[in-house]
Scaffold this active site. Structure first.
Site, PDB file in Angstrom:
ATOM      1  N   ASP A   1       0.856  -1.202   0.000  1.00 23.09           N
ATOM      2  CA  ASP A   1       0.000   0.000   0.000  1.00 23.09           C
ATOM      3  C   ASP A   1       0.891   1.251   0.000  1.00 23.09           C
ATOM      4  O   ASP A   1       0.669   2.187  -0.778  1.00 23.09           O
ATOM      5  CB  ASP A   1      -0.894   0.057   1.252  1.00 23.09           C
ATOM      6  CG  ASP A   1      -1.834  -1.133   1.388  1.00 23.09           C
ATOM      7  OD1 ASP A   1      -3.047  -0.949   1.305  1.00 23.09           O
ATOM      8  OD2 ASP A   1      -1.341  -2.266   1.558  1.00 23.09           O
TER       9      ASP A   1
ATOM     10  N   THR B   1      -6.909  -4.591   0.763  1.00 19.64           N
ATOM     11  CA  THR B   1      -5.709  -4.944   1.546  1.00 19.64           C
ATOM     12  C   THR B   1      -5.943  -6.186   2.400  1.00 19.64           C
ATOM     13  O   THR B   1      -5.075  -7.052   2.505  1.00 19.64           O
ATOM     14  CB  THR B   1      -5.301  -3.757   2.452  1.00 19.64           C
ATOM     15  OG1 THR B   1      -5.056  -2.634   1.615  1.00 19.64           O
ATOM     16  CG2 THR B   1      -4.053  -4.073   3.245  1.00 19.64           C
TER      17      THR B   1
HETATM   18  N1  LIG Z   1     -15.322  -0.702   8.467  1.00 19.25           N
HETATM   19  C1  LIG Z   1     -14.315  -0.328   7.687  1.00 19.25           C
HETATM   20  N2  LIG Z   1     -13.172   0.153   8.221  1.00 19.25           N
HETATM   21  C2  LIG Z   1     -12.141   0.515   7.435  1.00 19.25           C
HETATM   22  N3  LIG Z   1     -12.141   0.430   6.085  1.00 19.25           N
HETATM   23  C3  LIG Z   1     -13.247  -0.047   5.514  1.00 19.25           C
HETATM   24  C4  LIG Z   1     -14.379  -0.445   6.268  1.00 19.25           C
HETATM   25  N4  LIG Z   1     -15.326  -0.877   5.424  1.00 19.25           N
HETATM   26  C5  LIG Z   1     -14.805  -0.735   4.186  1.00 19.25           C
HETATM   27  N5  LIG Z   1     -13.557  -0.244   4.230  1.00 19.25           N
HETATM   28  C6  LIG Z   1     -12.659   0.010   3.117  1.00 19.25           C
HETATM   29  O1  LIG Z   1     -13.367   0.040   1.905  1.00 19.25           O
HETATM   30  C7  LIG Z   1     -12.728  -0.745   0.919  1.00 19.25           C
HETATM   31  C8  LIG Z   1     -13.662  -1.833   0.464  1.00 19.25           C
HETATM   32  O2  LIG Z   1     -14.007  -2.639   1.568  1.00 19.25           O
HETATM   33  P1  LIG Z   1     -14.521  -4.115   1.380  1.00 19.25           P
HETATM   34  O3  LIG Z   1     -13.449  -4.880   0.697  1.00 19.25           O
HETATM   35  O4  LIG Z   1     -14.784  -4.602   2.774  1.00 19.25           O
HETATM   36  O5  LIG Z   1     -15.759  -4.005   0.565  1.00 19.25           O
HETATM   37  C9  LIG Z   1     -11.443  -1.290   1.542  1.00 19.25           C
HETATM   38  O6  LIG Z   1     -10.385  -0.479   1.081  1.00 19.25           O
HETATM   39  P2  LIG Z   1      -8.827  -0.781   1.304  1.00 19.25           P
HETATM   40  O7  LIG Z   1      -8.610  -2.247   1.172  1.00 19.25           O
HETATM   41  O8  LIG Z   1      -8.214   0.025   0.220  1.00 19.25           O
HETATM   42  O9  LIG Z   1      -8.474  -0.249   2.648  1.00 19.25           O
HETATM   43  C10 LIG Z   1     -11.726  -1.168   3.019  1.00 19.25           C
HETATM   44  O10 LIG Z   1     -10.607  -0.954   3.819  1.00 19.25           O
HETATM   45 MG   LIG Z   2      -6.962   0.560   3.424  1.00 17.78          MG
HETATM   46 MG   LIG Z   3      -6.411   0.846  -0.062  1.00 16.60          MG
END
Ligand SMILES: Nc1ncnc2c1ncn2[C@@H]1O[C@H](COP(=O)(O)O)[C@@H](OP(=O)(O)O)[C@H]1O
Ligand SMILES: [Mg+2]
Ligand SMILES: [Mg+2]
Ligand SMILES: [Mg+2]
Length: 285
Positions: free
Chosen positions: A28, A99
């Site tokens: 990242d 991630t």
């Molecule tokens: N409760 C939460 N806390 C932190 N990040 C979240 C979150 N829900 C969703 N996200 C962020 O939104 C993106 C898509 O989430 P998901 O895969 O769960 O659908 C991911 O991005 P990143 O992986 O870039 O951080 C994730 O971290």
């Molecule tokens: Mg993230």
């Molecule tokens: Mg990210």
């Protein structure tokens, strides 16, 4: 994409816990440094906002990308963007979306998102999928999907989802009771729980799902800007769960506090929104 793969091959992910259920790895951090350094080098007046904290170390010179995609550049720029200057553009960078899945080895869920907004609207975007088909083809460079509103899309073959069925996609690692209540209300035939906002919108673009429903405030502007732009360029739609569009101007708050609701081309976004229960709407006012 190559940086992300190199970090994984070396096997030292350098995981940092930013918050609850919120990880960051060396991939990242490094991918963001590469993207922001490359963009700001070529376009010094751009506003670029990345998910990860800015780094002030100089990036290796071979990380500075200087080439452009000739296929995209051969197209005619839509009239409405001819007079846009660098200062009017905000670029939202998610150097590694998914991630959580990356650290768990679900590598095809991982994407790199670069979204372009003009006047607060998500108008352009790139989704790079470094591990596309990695299980069937050994030395793939991945693929890059792009879209520009008013011009179209490239890098993939858009498809509409099947008739007579309703398939939804949602988070696999950030669910809660409200997220689940929203999904249940649709009585879907299938729920695809996958990582990454980029990956989920790709499922819409390729006819694998009808809707992406995430009634949670967890997604941020860098998660949705690029996917929204490509989806819009194709004829789909991404809004919050109330049906309002997000603003991607540089002053906005990062979280998409009213959730995400996206539909593939050909679906009735407005009518489908009415299915979301009041209790869910109240939880994300
Ligand atoms: N409760 C939460 N806390 C932190 N990040 C979240 C979150 N829900 C969703 N996200 C962020 O939104 C993106 C898509 O989430 P998901 O895969 O769960 O659908 C991911 O991005 P990143 O992986 O870039 O951080 C994730 O971290
Ligand atoms: Mg993230
Ligand atoms: Mg990210
Ligand atoms: Mg993300």
């Amino acid at each position: 994409g190559k940086i992300i793969k190199d970090v994984m091959s070396r096997g030292e992910l350098g995981i940092v816990e930013k918050g609850k259920n919120d990880l960051q790895t060396e991939a990242d951090r490094s991918a963001q440094r590469c993207i922001i350094a490359s963009l700001s080098h070529q376009f010094p007046d751009l506003t670029i906002i990345g998910e990860e904290e800015p780094s002030h170390f100089e990036v290796p010179s071979d990380w500075l990308m200087t080439d452009f995609d000739p296929e995209v550049l051969s197209k005619k720029c839509p009239e409405e963007f001819l007079t846009v200057s660098e200062k009017d553009i905000v670029v939202w960078v998610d150097p590694l979306d998914g991630t959580s899945e990356y650290t768990q080895g679900l590598l095809d869920h991982v994407t790199v998102l670069v979204g372009v907004s003009v006047g607060g609207k998500a108008v352009g975007g790139v989704i790079h999928q470094p591990y596309y088909n990695y299980q069937t083809k050994s030395d793939t460079n991945g693929r890059t999907l792009w879209g520009l509103v008013g011009l179209g899309t490239g890098g993939f073959s858009p498809e509409c989802p099947p008739y007579g069925k309703f398939i939804v996609t949602t988070t696999r690692s950030h669910s809660d009771g409200i997220v689940q209540k929203a999904l249940d209300a649709f009585r879907p035939d299938e729920i695809l729980k996958v990582g990454g906002a980029g990956h989920k919108v790709m499922l819409l673009l390729e006819g694998k799902a009808h809707a992406y429903i995430f009634a949670s405030k967890g997604c941020k502007k860098w998660d949705t800007c690029a996917p929204e732009a490509i989806l819009t360029a194709w004829g789909g739609k991404l809004t919050d769960i109330h049906g309002n569009s997000y603003d991607y101007d540089k002053e906005v708050e990062f979280p998409n506090k009213q959730g995400v609701f996206a539909t593939a081309k050909g679906l009735d976004h407005k009518t489908l929104l009415k299915v979301i229960p009041q209790e869910v709407l109240n939880a994300l006012p």
